[in-house]
Write an enzyme that holds these catalytic residues in place. Structure first.
Site, PDB file in Angstrom:
ATOM      1  N   ARG A   1       0.823  -1.213   0.000  1.00 36.25           N
ATOM      2  CA  ARG A   1       0.000   0.000   0.000  1.00 36.25           C
ATOM      3  C   ARG A   1       0.853   1.258   0.000  1.00 36.25           C
ATOM      4  O   ARG A   1       0.615   2.181  -0.750  1.00 36.25           O
ATOM      5  CB  ARG A   1      -0.928  -0.002   1.211  1.00 36.25           C
ATOM      6  CG  ARG A   1      -1.734   1.273   1.345  1.00 36.25           C
ATOM      7  CD  ARG A   1      -2.670   1.228   2.532  1.00 36.25           C
ATOM      8  NE  ARG A   1      -3.497   0.052   2.509  1.00 36.25           N
ATOM      9  CZ  ARG A   1      -4.066  -0.481   3.585  1.00 36.25           C
ATOM     10  NH1 ARG A   1      -3.892   0.066   4.771  1.00 36.25           N
ATOM     11  NH2 ARG A   1      -4.810  -1.553   3.490  1.00 36.25           N
ATOM     12  N   TYR A   2       1.822   1.298   0.895  1.00 37.23           N
ATOM     13  CA  TYR A   2       2.734   2.445   0.952  1.00 37.23           C
ATOM     14  C   TYR A   2       3.968   2.069   0.151  1.00 37.23           C
ATOM     15  O   TYR A   2       4.423   0.926   0.222  1.00 37.23           O
ATOM     16  CB  TYR A   2       3.124   2.739   2.401  1.00 37.23           C
ATOM     17  CG  TYR A   2       1.951   2.931   3.324  1.00 37.23           C
ATOM     18  CD1 TYR A   2       1.213   4.109   3.296  1.00 37.23           C
ATOM     19  CD2 TYR A   2       1.554   1.935   4.209  1.00 37.23           C
ATOM     20  CE1 TYR A   2       0.126   4.294   4.137  1.00 37.23           C
ATOM     21  CE2 TYR A   2       0.461   2.110   5.058  1.00 37.23           C
ATOM     22  CZ  TYR A   2      -0.241   3.291   5.018  1.00 37.23           C
ATOM     23  OH  TYR A   2      -1.320   3.475   5.841  1.00 37.23           O
TER      24      TYR A   2
ATOM     25  N   ARG B   1       6.867   0.249   2.166  1.00 40.32           N
ATOM     26  CA  ARG B   1       6.590  -0.845   3.096  1.00 40.32           C
ATOM     27  C   ARG B   1       5.726  -1.924   2.455  1.00 40.32           C
ATOM     28  O   ARG B   1       4.704  -1.590   1.851  1.00 40.32           O
ATOM     29  CB  ARG B   1       5.827  -0.329   4.328  1.00 40.32           C
ATOM     30  CG  ARG B   1       6.679   0.342   5.364  1.00 40.32           C
ATOM     31  CD  ARG B   1       5.855   1.324   6.193  1.00 40.32           C
ATOM     32  NE  ARG B   1       5.605   2.543   5.433  1.00 40.32           N
ATOM     33  CZ  ARG B   1       4.747   3.495   5.789  1.00 40.32           C
ATOM     34  NH1 ARG B   1       4.022   3.381   6.867  1.00 40.32           N
ATOM     35  NH2 ARG B   1       4.591   4.561   5.041  1.00 40.32           N
TER      36      ARG B   1
ATOM     37  N   CYS C   1      -3.153 -18.712  14.751  1.00 39.54           N
ATOM     38  CA  CYS C   1      -2.953 -17.822  15.895  1.00 39.54           C
ATOM     39  C   CYS C   1      -3.039 -18.620  17.186  1.00 39.54           C
ATOM     40  O   CYS C   1      -3.788 -19.600  17.272  1.00 39.54           O
ATOM     41  CB  CYS C   1      -4.007 -16.725  15.931  1.00 39.54           C
ATOM     42  SG  CYS C   1      -3.530 -15.264  15.006  1.00 39.54           S
TER      43      CYS C   1
ATOM     44  N   CYS D   1      -8.390 -13.575  18.546  1.00 36.05           N
ATOM     45  CA  CYS D   1      -8.963 -12.376  19.163  1.00 36.05           C
ATOM     46  C   CYS D   1     -10.304 -12.098  18.516  1.00 36.05           C
ATOM     47  O   CYS D   1     -10.429 -12.087  17.295  1.00 36.05           O
ATOM     48  CB  CYS D   1      -8.040 -11.175  18.964  1.00 36.05           C
ATOM     49  SG  CYS D   1      -6.404 -11.441  19.657  1.00 36.05           S
TER      50      CYS D   1
ATOM     51  N   CYS E   1     -10.390  -9.287  15.852  1.00 33.46           N
ATOM     52  CA  CYS E   1      -9.343  -9.363  14.827  1.00 33.46           C
ATOM     53  C   CYS E   1      -9.708  -8.577  13.568  1.00 33.46           C
ATOM     54  O   CYS E   1     -10.818  -8.675  13.051  1.00 33.46           O
ATOM     55  CB  CYS E   1      -9.111 -10.825  14.446  1.00 33.46           C
ATOM     56  SG  CYS E   1      -7.792 -11.032  13.223  1.00 33.46           S
TER      57      CYS E   1
ATOM     58  N   ARG F   1      -8.362  -9.171  10.736  1.00 38.59           N
ATOM     59  CA  ARG F   1      -8.349 -10.143   9.621  1.00 38.59           C
ATOM     60  C   ARG F   1      -9.231 -11.336   9.970  1.00 38.59           C
ATOM     61  O   ARG F   1      -8.879 -12.488   9.743  1.00 38.59           O
ATOM     62  CB  ARG F   1      -6.919 -10.614   9.314  1.00 38.59           C
ATOM     63  CG  ARG F   1      -6.032  -9.480   8.893  1.00 38.59           C
ATOM     64  CD  ARG F   1      -4.864  -9.881   7.991  1.00 38.59           C
ATOM     65  NE  ARG F   1      -4.127  -8.662   7.690  1.00 38.59           N
ATOM     66  CZ  ARG F   1      -3.055  -8.256   8.393  1.00 38.59           C
ATOM     67  NH1 ARG F   1      -2.566  -9.007   9.368  1.00 38.59           N
ATOM     68  NH2 ARG F   1      -2.465  -7.122   8.096  1.00 38.59           N
TER      69      ARG F   1
ATOM     70  N   ASP G   1     -11.599  -1.002  13.465  1.00 36.34           N
ATOM     71  CA  ASP G   1     -11.918  -1.071  12.032  1.00 36.34           C
ATOM     72  C   ASP G   1     -13.308  -1.665  11.769  1.00 36.34           C
ATOM     73  O   ASP G   1     -13.786  -2.497  12.534  1.00 36.34           O
ATOM     74  CB  ASP G   1     -10.882  -1.952  11.319  1.00 36.34           C
ATOM     75  CG  ASP G   1      -9.496  -1.338  11.341  1.00 36.34           C
ATOM     76  OD1 ASP G   1      -9.399  -0.097  11.264  1.00 36.34           O
ATOM     77  OD2 ASP G   1      -8.510  -2.099  11.436  1.00 36.34           O
TER      78      ASP G   1
ATOM     79  N   ASP H   1      -7.773   3.849  10.057  1.00 32.02           N
ATOM     80  CA  ASP H   1      -7.368   3.252   8.784  1.00 32.02           C
ATOM     81  C   ASP H   1      -8.531   3.477   7.817  1.00 32.02           C
ATOM     82  O   ASP H   1      -9.651   3.025   8.066  1.00 32.02           O
ATOM     83  CB  ASP H   1      -7.099   1.754   8.979  1.00 32.02           C
ATOM     84  CG  ASP H   1      -6.087   1.218   7.980  1.00 32.02           C
ATOM     85  OD1 ASP H   1      -5.795   1.917   6.987  1.00 32.02           O
ATOM     86  OD2 ASP H   1      -5.590   0.093   8.186  1.00 32.02           O
TER      87      ASP H   1
ATOM     88  N   LYS I   1      -3.617   5.001   6.571  1.00 35.43           N
ATOM     89  CA  LYS I   1      -3.936   5.397   7.942  1.00 35.43           C
ATOM     90  C   LYS I   1      -3.756   6.901   8.092  1.00 35.43           C
ATOM     91  O   LYS I   1      -2.787   7.460   7.590  1.00 35.43           O
ATOM     92  CB  LYS I   1      -2.990   4.693   8.905  1.00 35.43           C
ATOM     93  CG  LYS I   1      -3.116   3.175   8.853  1.00 35.43           C
ATOM     94  CD  LYS I   1      -2.195   2.520   9.853  1.00 35.43           C
ATOM     95  CE  LYS I   1      -2.328   1.017   9.825  1.00 35.43           C
ATOM     96  NZ  LYS I   1      -1.667   0.418   8.647  1.00 35.43           N
TER      97      LYS I   1
HETATM   98  C1  LIG Z   1      -0.641  -0.422   8.653  1.00 37.77           C
HETATM   99  C2  LIG Z   1      -0.009  -0.897   7.428  1.00 37.77           C
HETATM  100  C3  LIG Z   1       1.365  -0.691   7.197  1.00 37.77           C
HETATM  101  C4  LIG Z   1       2.262  -0.005   8.214  1.00 37.77           C
HETATM  102  O1  LIG Z   1       1.909   1.303   8.474  1.00 37.77           O
HETATM  103  P1  LIG Z   1       2.686   2.077   9.628  1.00 37.77           P
HETATM  104  O2  LIG Z   1       2.031   3.408   9.716  1.00 37.77           O
HETATM  105  O3  LIG Z   1       4.122   2.149   9.214  1.00 37.77           O
HETATM  106  O4  LIG Z   1       2.533   1.260  10.863  1.00 37.77           O
HETATM  107  C5  LIG Z   1       1.887  -1.130   6.010  1.00 37.77           C
HETATM  108  N1  LIG Z   1       1.132  -1.740   5.081  1.00 37.77           N
HETATM  109  C6  LIG Z   1      -0.178  -1.953   5.265  1.00 37.77           C
HETATM  110  C7  LIG Z   1      -0.962  -2.622   4.191  1.00 37.77           C
HETATM  111  C8  LIG Z   1      -0.788  -1.552   6.444  1.00 37.77           C
HETATM  112  O5  LIG Z   1      -2.099  -1.785   6.650  1.00 37.77           O
END
Ligand SMILES: *Cc1c(COP(=O)(O)O)cnc(C)c1O
Length: 367
Positions: free
Chosen positions: A108-109, A112, A121, A125, A128, A130, A290, A327, A334
């Site tokens: 997404r980002y 990352r 698990c 939870c 959860c 997911r 969420d 989110d 987020k």
């Molecule tokens: C939350 C999330 C992240 C990490 O986000 P941070 O703000 O760095 O904690 C990375 N990828 C996805 C898909 C996420 O949902």
């Protein structure tokens, strides 16, 4: 602390394997330990086959067996609300569109990449994010799936961080963990590995294992993000787990989720943040709950989160104040939500609210 499990010998109690092998998975087993309400019994029956239950003896030992509103119990024992049509109608199985072309991978980002290593698990939870994967059975990624993920990483030079999640990523065998970590380390542009694990809370015994700790140290820099939600979850065992991780060079951060009935209270949240600092865990996020199908009954209003953030400011070290975040649906990322302290701006004068009382004027002449 151990209550009902006080006769379990320490060498078994301190074994992660024992904790997992002795998970409580049925209504009959659970009834031996806590007095279930008719409503909880119905919850276990009606979620059967849809949202399974599993609770480690350790996590169960933190519950008050006589209190159905116990915050640990609310997070682990199924309730009928999970399958209530009206309550869950607006929830989605995958509100963030995590599922894509490569199994387990969400990018997404730009910098990352998230990879889910397993659907297993230690504890399922009830809140959860997911929850959809509860129905997939307990399965870890195969070597072929891990290889596809690593190929993707190699082709994407913009990726600086890999986030291993699940399920519970540290539940996989040491051999598989070694495999995935060593393969990620073949990719030179990946700088850090983050592991999202709730084991410090659900089965801290995992971190009493020297082999696992050495493995995490070998593939440094590894950051660990965990998920404490209530001060009752901070115990001698969880503190020992964190200490072991820190000794092996793994910083431990926390993400809390705001949950109705569990921690939607300013004083509870203040105590949690204080306790986290005491065991040297940095609270990073407070997430708004969420809109996930099966977990909608845990949601509060956004005002509750803002009220908590206002309460924390001025009462605890800045290190103990997380970022409150929402989110956004559809995978839009987020965003932080903050109480507003800048009250007004006129020419060169900014007026602030202060946690300690009246409005304060602050002048900045032309720079
Ligand atoms: C939350 C999330 C992240 C990490 O986000 P941070 O703000 O760095 O904690 C990375 N990828 C996805 C898909 C996420 O949902």
């Amino acid at each position: 602390m151990r209550g009902i499990f006080k006769d379990v010998p320490p060498e078994l109690w301190r074994s992660y394997r024992w904790q997992v092998q002795n998970r409580i998975r049925t209504k009959e087993e659970l009834k031996r330990y806590i007095r279930l309400t008719p409503e909880e019994e119905e919850g276990i029956d009606r979620t059967d086959g849809l949202y399974p239950m599993a609770i480690t003896p350790y996590y169960l030992s933190l519950m008050n067996p006589e209190d159905p509103q116990d915050p640990i119990r609310l997070q682990a024992v199924p309730r009928v609300e999970e399958v209530d049509q009206n309550l869950q109608a607006l929830g989605e199985p995958d509100p963030f569109r995590e599922e894509g072309n490569i199994p387990g991978l969400t990018h997404r980002y730009p910098d990352r990449v998230l990879f889910t290593l397993t659907t297993f698990c230690a504890v399922y939870c009830r809140h959860c994010m997911r929850k959809r994967i509860f129905q997939e059975g307990e399965r870890a990624r195969t070597k072929e799936e891990i290889d596809r993920f690593v190929e993707y990483l190699k082709a994407h030079l913009e990726v600086k961080e890999v986030l291993l999640s699940g399920g519970e990523p540290l539940s996989v065998s040491e051999e598989k963990l070694q495999y995935v970590l060593s393969r990620i380390r073949e990719v030179p542009h990946v700088e850090i590995i983050r592991i999202g694990t709730r084991l410090p809370v659900l089965a801290p015994q995992r971190f009493f294992d020297a082999e696992l700790l050495r493995l995490l140290e070998r593939y440094s820099p590894i950051w660990l993000n965990t998920h404490f939600n209530h001060p009752k979850e901070i115990t001698e065992e969880s503190a020992e787990a964190v200490e072991n991780l820190l000794k092996h060079g793994v910083p431990v951060n926390n993400q809390t989720v705001l949950l109705k009935g569990v921690n939607d209270h300013p004083q509870v949240m203040l105590r949690l943040m204080r306790e986290l600092l005491r065991i040297k865990v940095r609270p990073v996020y407070l997430f708004h709950c969420d809109p996930v199908k099966g977990a909608m009954h845990f949601r509060t209003g956004l005002e509750k989160g803002l009220e908590i953030m206002e309460y924390l400011r001025g009462r605890i070290s800045g290190m103990g104040i997380p970022t409150y975040a929402v989110d956004l649906p559809g995978g839009r990322g987020k965003v932080p939500v903050m109480p507003n302290y800048l009250f007004k701006k006129e020419d060169h004068t900014y007026t602030f609210r202060s946690p300690f009382g009246p409005l304060v004027e602050y002048h900045i002449p032309d720079a």
